[in-house]
Design an enzyme around this catalytic site. Structure first.
Site, PDB file in Angstrom:
ATOM      1  N   SER A  66      35.675  13.579 -24.540  1.00 18.17           N
ATOM      2  CA  SER A  66      35.146  14.651 -25.384  1.00 18.17           C
ATOM      3  C   SER A  66      35.963  14.737 -26.654  1.00 18.17           C
ATOM      4  O   SER A  66      37.175  14.493 -26.644  1.00 18.17           O
ATOM      5  CB  SER A  66      35.202  15.996 -24.643  1.00 18.17           C
TER       6      SER A  66
ATOM      7  N   TYR B 201      38.572  22.624 -19.408  1.00 19.18           N
ATOM      8  CA  TYR B 201      37.687  21.478 -19.638  1.00 19.18           C
ATOM      9  C   TYR B 201      38.420  20.380 -20.393  1.00 19.18           C
ATOM     10  O   TYR B 201      38.422  19.203 -19.987  1.00 19.18           O
ATOM     11  CB  TYR B 201      36.470  21.958 -20.426  1.00 19.18           C
TER      12      TYR B 201
END
Length: 259
Positions: free
Chosen positions: A149, A164
């Protein structure tokens, strides 16, 4: 069995029922590779991915997989081995794309151990041990791609994503070390870091809250959010032999987000 099938490279893509996984599956199939598309909660999405590939002359099969349950990996490996034999008369795959996951932010003060453990099981432990389970099936000279990400990079630090991003950062680090460990078999290991992309993550947030899109798009160099095909094309490149000289890298595919 057709001559194309006999020569095909086969790629396993986790979380291929929608979003980036679906985009990657379609782009990989368009390059002539066979696709095994896994799904968990949305079998109809995976079947649609398979149907689209078949309609365009490709080969694909859908298999169920819960990436958060490592205890199911032996059964998945057996099912995968069976499908490889029955559909392609093969015993090996060329590549594994660890894409399955979930998003959605949770503030640090609200974070629970249960939520943190869910991030860990799905975003880090699952891909790590699925790679271990399938490693004997990955051919020499193959490829592993992990979806990370842009949240792990400086400049994309939004409140509420510490849990996350921590798991995705762990996956990026594991990618680099696995590239070294698996180099003796010429297996390339890379990760790809998408920026904001139109997917079903965060409970289909872009569809539910379209008003946020313009503000996010303004943070990219190209003035728009990403589409699944944008990232899927880069993944297709990374599993192909065109990327044979790339390993141990985290490649940002984000349209210049947060430059």
């Amino acid at each position: 069995m057709s001559e194309q099938t006999a020569d095909q490279k086969i790629v396993v893509i986790t979380g291929a029922s929608s979003g980036i996984g679906r985009g990657a599956a379609i782009e990989i199939a368009a390059r002539g590779m066979g696709v095994i598309a896994t799904y968990n909660a949305r079998p109809e999405g995976a079947e649609r991915t398979v149907a689209d590939i078949l309609e365009n002359g490709g080969t694909a099969v859908a298999l169920p997989l819960d990436i958060g349950r490592t205890d199911t990996f032996p059964d998945f490996t057996d099912a995968l081995t069976g499908v490889l034999k029955s559909e392609w008369n093969k015993g090996r795959i060329h590549a594994l794309v660890n894409n399955a996951g979930f998003g959605g932010g949770m503030g640090f003060e609200e974070m629970t151990e249960e939520a943190f453990d869910a991030y860990y099981r799905v975003l880090l432990r699952g891909p790590y041990f699925l790679t271990q389970a399938l490693l004997p099936l990955i051919e020499t000279g193959g490829s592993i791609v992990n979806t990370s990400s842009s949240a792990v990079r400086p400049g994309d630090t939004e409140p509420g994503y510490s849990g996350y991003a921590a798991m995705k950062a762990g996956l990026v680090t594991a990618t680099r070390f696995l590239a070294k460990e698996l180099s003796s078999r010429s297996i390339r290991v890379n990760s790809i870091a998408p920026g904001p992309t139109r997917t079903r993550l965060a409970d289909n947030a872009f569809e539910r809250f379209p008003q946020v899109i313009d503000g996010i798009a303004a943070k990219t160099a190209f003035g728009r959010i990403g589409e699944p095909a944008d990232v899927g094309k880069v993944i297709a490149f990374l599993v192909s032999d065109d990327s044979a000289w790339i390993t141990g890298q985290d490649i940002q595919a984000a349209g210049g987000y947060a430059l």
